[in-house]
Motif scaffolding. Structure first.
Motif, PDB file in Angstrom:
ATOM      1  N   GLY A 130       0.800  -1.223   0.000  1.00  0.00           N
ATOM      2  CA  GLY A 130       0.000   0.000   0.000  1.00  0.00           C
ATOM      3  C   GLY A 130       0.830   1.269   0.000  1.00  0.00           C
ATOM      4  N   ALA A 131       2.132   1.142  -0.292  1.00  0.00           N
ATOM      5  CA  ALA A 131       2.987   2.334  -0.268  1.00  0.00           C
ATOM      6  C   ALA A 131       3.680   2.486  -1.628  1.00  0.00           C
ATOM      7  CB  ALA A 131       4.029   2.190   0.833  1.00  0.00           C
ATOM      8  N   ILE A 132       4.605   3.435  -1.709  1.00  0.00           N
ATOM      9  CA  ILE A 132       5.364   3.608  -2.954  1.00  0.00           C
ATOM     10  C   ILE A 132       6.855   3.544  -2.653  1.00  0.00           C
ATOM     11  CG2 ILE A 132       5.610   4.998  -5.028  1.00  0.00           C
ATOM     12  CD1 ILE A 132       3.601   6.872  -4.018  1.00  0.00           C
ATOM     13  N   ASN A 133       7.592   2.896  -3.541  1.00  0.00           N
ATOM     14  CA  ASN A 133       9.046   2.894  -3.477  1.00  0.00           C
ATOM     15  C   ASN A 133       9.525   4.204  -4.124  1.00  0.00           C
ATOM     16  OD1 ASN A 133      11.803   2.478  -3.918  1.00  0.00           O
ATOM     17  ND2 ASN A 133      11.476   1.044  -5.592  1.00  0.00           N
ATOM     18  N   ILE A 134      10.316   4.984  -3.402  1.00  0.00           N
ATOM     19  CA  ILE A 134      10.671   6.297  -3.946  1.00  0.00           C
ATOM     20  C   ILE A 134      11.517   6.237  -5.216  1.00  0.00           C
ATOM     21  CG2 ILE A 134      10.480   7.558  -1.774  1.00  0.00           C
ATOM     22  CD1 ILE A 134      13.527   7.505  -1.590  1.00  0.00           C
ATOM     23  N   PHE A 135      12.050   5.055  -5.524  1.00  0.00           N
ATOM     24  CA  PHE A 135      12.830   4.946  -6.758  1.00  0.00           C
ATOM     25  C   PHE A 135      12.146   4.058  -7.784  1.00  0.00           C
ATOM     26  CE2 PHE A 135      16.096   7.693  -5.723  1.00  0.00           C
ATOM     27  CZ  PHE A 135      16.523   7.483  -4.427  1.00  0.00           C
ATOM     28  N   SER A 136      10.832   3.999  -7.736  1.00  0.00           N
ATOM     29  CA  SER A 136      10.134   3.149  -8.697  1.00  0.00           C
ATOM     30  C   SER A 136      10.160   3.731 -10.102  1.00  0.00           C
ATOM     31  CB  SER A 136       8.689   2.916  -8.251  1.00  0.00           C
ATOM     32  OG  SER A 136       8.091   4.123  -7.857  1.00  0.00           O
ATOM     33  N   ASP A 137      10.709   4.940 -10.274  1.00  0.00           N
ATOM     34  CA  ASP A 137      10.810   5.486 -11.626  1.00  0.00           C
ATOM     35  C   ASP A 137      12.080   5.011 -12.324  1.00  0.00           C
ATOM     36  OD1 ASP A 137      12.238   8.781 -10.993  1.00  0.00           O
ATOM     37  OD2 ASP A 137      12.340   6.932  -9.819  1.00  0.00           O
ATOM     38  N   ILE A 138      12.912   4.271 -11.590  1.00  0.00           N
ATOM     39  CA  ILE A 138      14.118   3.733 -12.234  1.00  0.00           C
ATOM     40  C   ILE A 138      13.812   2.312 -12.685  1.00  0.00           C
ATOM     41  CG2 ILE A 138      16.540   3.167 -11.916  1.00  0.00           C
ATOM     42  CD1 ILE A 138      16.709   5.126  -9.694  1.00  0.00           C
ATOM     43  N   ALA A 139      14.163   2.002 -13.921  1.00  0.00           N
ATOM     44  CA  ALA A 139      13.850   0.675 -14.437  1.00  0.00           C
ATOM     45  C   ALA A 139      14.755  -0.408 -13.871  1.00  0.00           C
ATOM     46  CB  ALA A 139      13.935   0.677 -15.958  1.00  0.00           C
ATOM     47  N   ALA A 140      16.041  -0.084 -13.608  1.00  0.00           N
ATOM     48  CA  ALA A 140      17.001  -1.099 -13.154  1.00  0.00           C
ATOM     49  C   ALA A 140      16.548  -1.724 -11.847  1.00  0.00           C
ATOM     50  CB  ALA A 140      18.375  -0.465 -12.985  1.00  0.00           C
ATOM     51  N   ALA A 141      17.023  -2.937 -11.586  1.00  0.00           N
ATOM     52  CA  ALA A 141      16.596  -3.648 -10.377  1.00  0.00           C
ATOM     53  C   ALA A 141      17.267  -3.117  -9.115  1.00  0.00           C
ATOM     54  CB  ALA A 141      16.865  -5.140 -10.531  1.00  0.00           C
ATOM     55  N   TYR A 142      18.581  -2.916  -9.178  1.00  0.00           N
ATOM     56  CA  TYR A 142      19.312  -2.461  -7.989  1.00  0.00           C
ATOM     57  C   TYR A 142      20.216  -1.287  -8.353  1.00  0.00           C
ATOM     58  CZ  TYR A 142      17.401  -6.724  -6.149  1.00  0.00           C
ATOM     59  OH  TYR A 142      16.519  -7.686  -5.785  1.00  0.00           O
ATOM     60  N   PRO A 143      19.641  -0.121  -8.611  1.00  0.00           N
ATOM     61  CA  PRO A 143      20.422   1.009  -9.077  1.00  0.00           C
ATOM     62  C   PRO A 143      21.210   1.703  -7.968  1.00  0.00           C
ATOM     63  CG  PRO A 143      18.144   1.664  -8.766  1.00  0.00           C
ATOM     64  CD  PRO A 143      18.212   0.195  -8.456  1.00  0.00           C
ATOM     65  N   VAL A 144      22.324   2.312  -8.361  1.00  0.00           N
ATOM     66  CA  VAL A 144      23.041   3.217  -7.470  1.00  0.00           C
ATOM     67  C   VAL A 144      22.296   4.552  -7.547  1.00  0.00           C
ATOM     68  CG1 VAL A 144      25.163   4.511  -7.142  1.00  0.00           C
ATOM     69  CG2 VAL A 144      25.257   2.114  -7.772  1.00  0.00           C
ATOM     70  N   VAL A 145      21.877   5.055  -6.406  1.00  0.00           N
ATOM     71  CA  VAL A 145      21.066   6.266  -6.416  1.00  0.00           C
ATOM     72  C   VAL A 145      21.792   7.437  -5.778  1.00  0.00           C
ATOM     73  CG1 VAL A 145      18.863   5.056  -6.447  1.00  0.00           C
ATOM     74  CG2 VAL A 145      19.942   5.591  -4.272  1.00  0.00           C
ATOM     75  N   SER A 146      21.371   8.607  -6.148  1.00  0.00           N
ATOM     76  CA  SER A 146      22.003   9.812  -5.649  1.00  0.00           C
ATOM     77  C   SER A 146      21.473  10.147  -4.258  1.00  0.00           C
ATOM     78  CB  SER A 146      21.695  10.942  -6.620  1.00  0.00           C
ATOM     79  OG  SER A 146      22.157  12.141  -6.090  1.00  0.00           O
ATOM     80  N   GLU A 147      22.397  10.513  -3.362  1.00  0.00           N
ATOM     81  CA  GLU A 147      21.999  10.835  -1.991  1.00  0.00           C
ATOM     82  C   GLU A 147      21.009  11.992  -1.964  1.00  0.00           C
ATOM     83  OE1 GLU A 147      25.319  11.868   0.399  1.00  0.00           O
ATOM     84  OE2 GLU A 147      24.293  11.390   2.272  1.00  0.00           O
ATOM     85  N   GLU A 148      21.223  12.958  -2.863  1.00  0.00           N
ATOM     86  CA  GLU A 148      20.334  14.120  -2.809  1.00  0.00           C
ATOM     87  C   GLU A 148      18.912  13.761  -3.227  1.00  0.00           C
ATOM     88  OE1 GLU A 148      22.773  16.607  -5.473  1.00  0.00           O
ATOM     89  OE2 GLU A 148      20.986  16.685  -6.723  1.00  0.00           O
ATOM     90  N   SER A 149      18.784  12.725  -4.048  1.00  0.00           N
ATOM     91  CA  SER A 149      17.432  12.311  -4.425  1.00  0.00           C
ATOM     92  C   SER A 149      16.714  11.661  -3.258  1.00  0.00           C
ATOM     93  CB  SER A 149      17.485  11.349  -5.601  1.00  0.00           C
ATOM     94  OG  SER A 149      18.002  12.005  -6.721  1.00  0.00           O
ATOM     95  N   ILE A 150      17.467  10.935  -2.443  1.00  0.00           N
ATOM     96  CA  ILE A 150      16.850  10.329  -1.262  1.00  0.00           C
ATOM     97  C   ILE A 150      16.284  11.441  -0.380  1.00  0.00           C
ATOM     98  CG2 ILE A 150      17.226   8.911   0.789  1.00  0.00           C
ATOM     99  CD1 ILE A 150      19.629   7.675  -0.680  1.00  0.00           C
ATOM    100  N   ILE A 151      17.094  12.475  -0.201  1.00  0.00           N
ATOM    101  CA  ILE A 151      16.669  13.591   0.650  1.00  0.00           C
ATOM    102  C   ILE A 151      15.501  14.335   0.017  1.00  0.00           C
ATOM    103  CG2 ILE A 151      17.397  15.794   1.640  1.00  0.00           C
ATOM    104  CD1 ILE A 151      20.200  14.629   1.873  1.00  0.00           C
ATOM    105  N   ALA A 152      15.603  14.599  -1.278  1.00  0.00           N
ATOM    106  CA  ALA A 152      14.558  15.387  -1.936  1.00  0.00           C
ATOM    107  C   ALA A 152      13.232  14.644  -1.956  1.00  0.00           C
ATOM    108  CB  ALA A 152      14.994  15.729  -3.359  1.00  0.00           C
ATOM    109  N   ARG A 153      13.275  13.318  -2.109  1.00  0.00           N
ATOM    110  CA  ARG A 153      12.014  12.565  -2.196  1.00  0.00           C
ATOM    111  C   ARG A 153      11.413  12.260  -0.844  1.00  0.00           C
ATOM    112  NH1 ARG A 153      12.786   8.948  -7.663  1.00  0.00           N
ATOM    113  NH2 ARG A 153      13.372  10.737  -8.911  1.00  0.00           N
TER     114      ARG A 153
END
Lengths: 332, 294
Positions: free
Chosen positions: B209-232
């Motif tokens: 019932g929730a959303i994964n904040i990186f569900s807009d990335i197609a890859a399975a296990y992407p390296v993500v930007s720290e600032e995106s974690i904060i911004a989202r």
């Protein structure tokens, strides 16, 4: 009297231009990132001084230390490349060639599998590798043969890489994390890493600047340099220590980032000649520009994902380098 | 004909011959496997082992990996080593004389051709979504003609958690607040790695019932930007139970103090075996996420 003045003028012009480029890229590195924040929002955030707002948090706490690290790392890699190329009198010498990168990777993997702080492992691994090479290939007083050092460095580098592979196979959970680490990245690198590498970096810069005259003398060949008064053993110690320290620091800061140590000094040498007093600062500025530019691309290519920076430096560095080589060949 | 021409011709012949040899190797094709009763299974996947036992096929298991630790009955089956296909020998697999090998295509895909050429049937699992789990349970059941048990297992999985309205990812913006809780699942922190839409963990979060904040990335296990974690700004941060991190260590990360999950102390650990195995306990994983969201 005219020629030296003109040569000096073009040197200072280059320094000025490169410095401006570095500053511009640094500024871009602060305003560009995975999250698209408009200039208007940034200006408003600074005016309102709300330090808990996410705009200021991202710019001051995430992008600022990261940009400084990228700038520093580029300078470290380029400088150590310059010194290694000058010392070995081999334009293909790269900080990775002497085994420092492989040793740093091994140190990182060991620390990672023991759940210790990886950058420290990388730093000491790199220094340890350099010491090994020096002990094995350059220990005796009579031996100053630089090709022996280079060969030992390469061989030991391969050995370290093999040991690393064995460790990774035994601890297969580490494999993917370490694979990413070896590609190089400034992701998750902040103020604490910067403070860690600042002192060794500045020390290494100071020491590398001391090598410039010696490297010029060395370019005439070891025998000639000796008759001109150069202390070969001391020079070897100074060059290898300073360049290894720089290399280990840069690996600690951003993981293994290839090509900068090879391309930056080589490019500057083609454009401005081999006088190391000029070559060193020019290479450092160019190296910083390359790494800053690559880090911006790393964040902008597929946001919010980050591409490992080592991949980007290969893609932009190599064609650029080949282009310059061709140009050099046509002129000469 | 001069020397230069001769050189070019011999080089061309060598290249052509190599190309033909390579094509020949690939063109060999798969050996047809006869339909027969399967009675000896080797499982190279912990999720696969769980699924086999859940379908009542545990008796047929003759070998597993070190990581296949559930259900407890699995521990009495012989193990042939670690999970990664490169760390155990193909010979060890063959020593158990299987007629079916259950493997994960991303980890052991390179073994498939070898096994099939030896007449061993291979069940390749490649799960990118919750539906894939159900699909593979049904496919496995088809091999053993136990369709009913498959449907019962799927119902059990679905009953383990509360059905919730699912977020429509086409219309939701990850940068803004909305009626769905935003969850950040941290796979690793140096560099930051999370899950994208082709990981089934993304589905686990969505089903909860929730959303994964990186569900807009197609890859399975992407390296993500720290600032995106904060911004989202996730309201819940999930960590695998064996991670050395916790709320305290996360709250010390520069810039993270402004994140809702940190301010509300919503940093919860979930049993890695539950959530990272696309097997019969995935329903329990979804329930664990729902409990974390409370």
């Amino acid at each position: 009297m005219k020629k030296p003045q003109r040569a000096n003028f073009s040197f200072y012009l280059a320094i000025l231009t490169l410095s401006l480029i570095v500053l511009l890229l640094f500024f871009l590195s602060l305003i560009l990132g995975s999250e698209s924040i408009s200039l208007g929002k940034i200006a408003t955030a600074f005016k309102e001084k709300d330090y808990s707002s996410f705009v200021l948090t991202i710019i001051l706490k995430i992008r600022l230390p990261r940009s400084i690290l990228a700038l520093l790392s580029g300078a470290l890699l380029a400088a150590s490349g310059t010194v290694f190329q000058g010392y070995f009198r081999n334009p293909l010498a790269d900080p990775g060639l002497i085994g420092v990168s492989a040793g740093a990777t091994l140190g990182a993997v060991i620390f990672s599998s023991l759940s210790l702080f990886i950058p420290i492992g990388a730093f000491f691994g790199g220094l340890m590798a350099a010491s090994f090479v020096y002990l094995i290939a350059g220990g005796s007083k009579t031996s100053t043969d630089s090709s022996r050092l280079l060969l030992s460095g390469t061989a030991l580098g391969v050995l370290f890489a093999a040991i690393t592979s064995v460790l990774l196979i035994l601890k297969d959970k580490e494999i993917y994390k370490m694979y990413l680490w070896t590609q190089g990245s400034f992701n998750a690198k902040g103020w604490n890493i910067l403070f860690m590498v600042l002192f060794p970096s500045l020390l290494s810069f100071f020491l590398m600047f001391l090598t410039t005259k010696k490297l010029d003398l060395l370019s005439f060949g070891e025998k000639s340099a000796e008759t001109l008064g150069l202390n070969l053993q001391g020079t070897k110690l100074l060059c290898l220590t300073s360049a290894s320290l720089a290399s280990a620091s840069s690996v600690c800061a951003g993981g293994t980032i290839g090509f900068i140590g090879l391309i930056a000094p080589h490019t500057m040498r083609i454009l401005f000649g081999s006088r190391h007093k000029k070559l060193l600062p020019l290479s450092m500025l160019f190296g910083s520009s390359l790494v800053l530019f690559s880090d911006i691309l790393a964040r902008k290519i597929a946001p919010p994902m980050e591409v490992p920076i080592g991949i980007i430096t290969a893609f932009i560095g190599v064609p650029f380098f080949l282009f310059l080589l061709r140009r050099g060949r046509q002129d000469g | 004909m001069n020397l230069k021409n001769k050189k070019w011709i011999s080089v061309s012949i060598v290249v052509l011959a190599s190309a033909l040899l390579c094509m020949g190797a690939f063109a060999r094709g798969k050996k047809e496997v006869e339909n027969r009763t399967l009675s000896r299974i080797v499982s190279l996947s912990p999720a696969g082992t769980e699924t086999l036992f859940a379908l009542g096929l545990g008796d047929l298991l003759v070998a597993r990996t070190d990581f296949c630790n559930y259900p407890p009955e699995a521990l009495s089956v012989n193990s042939l080593g670690g999970f990664d296909g490169k760390t155990f020998s193909l010979e060890s697999v063959l020593a158990f004389n299987p007629d079916l090998v259950y493997l994960d295509v991303t980890m052991h895909g390179h073994l498939t051709d070898n096994l099939q050429n030896l007449g061993i049937q291979v069940f390749e699992t490649n799960i990118a979504s919750l539906d894939d789990i159900y699909k593979e349970v049904r496919e496995l059941a088809l091999l053993f003609d136990i369709k009913q048990r498959a449907e019962e297992l799927i119902t059990t999985i679905q009953r383990a958690y509360t059905p919730m309205p699912l977020a429509d990812m086409q219309t939701i913006s990850l940068d803004t607040e909305n009626e769905y809780a935003k969850v950040y699942w941290e796979v690793w922190n140096a560099p930051y790695m999370s899950v994208g839409s082709s990981s089934f963990i993304n589905d686990v979060i969505r089903e909860a019932g929730a959303i994964n904040i990186f569900s807009d990335i197609a890859a399975a296990y992407p390296v993500v930007s720290e600032e995106s974690i904060i911004a989202r700004n996730p309201s819940l941060i999930l960590l695998p139970a064996d991670s050395p991190e916790n709320w305290e260590s996360l709250s010390k990360r520069t810039g993270w103090q402004s994140i809702d999950a940190i301010q509300n102390k919503k940093v919860i650990k979930i049993d890695g075996d539950l959530i990272s195995r696309p097997g019969p306990r995935i329903g329990e994983a979804i329930r664990a996420v729902q409990e974390a969201l409370q």
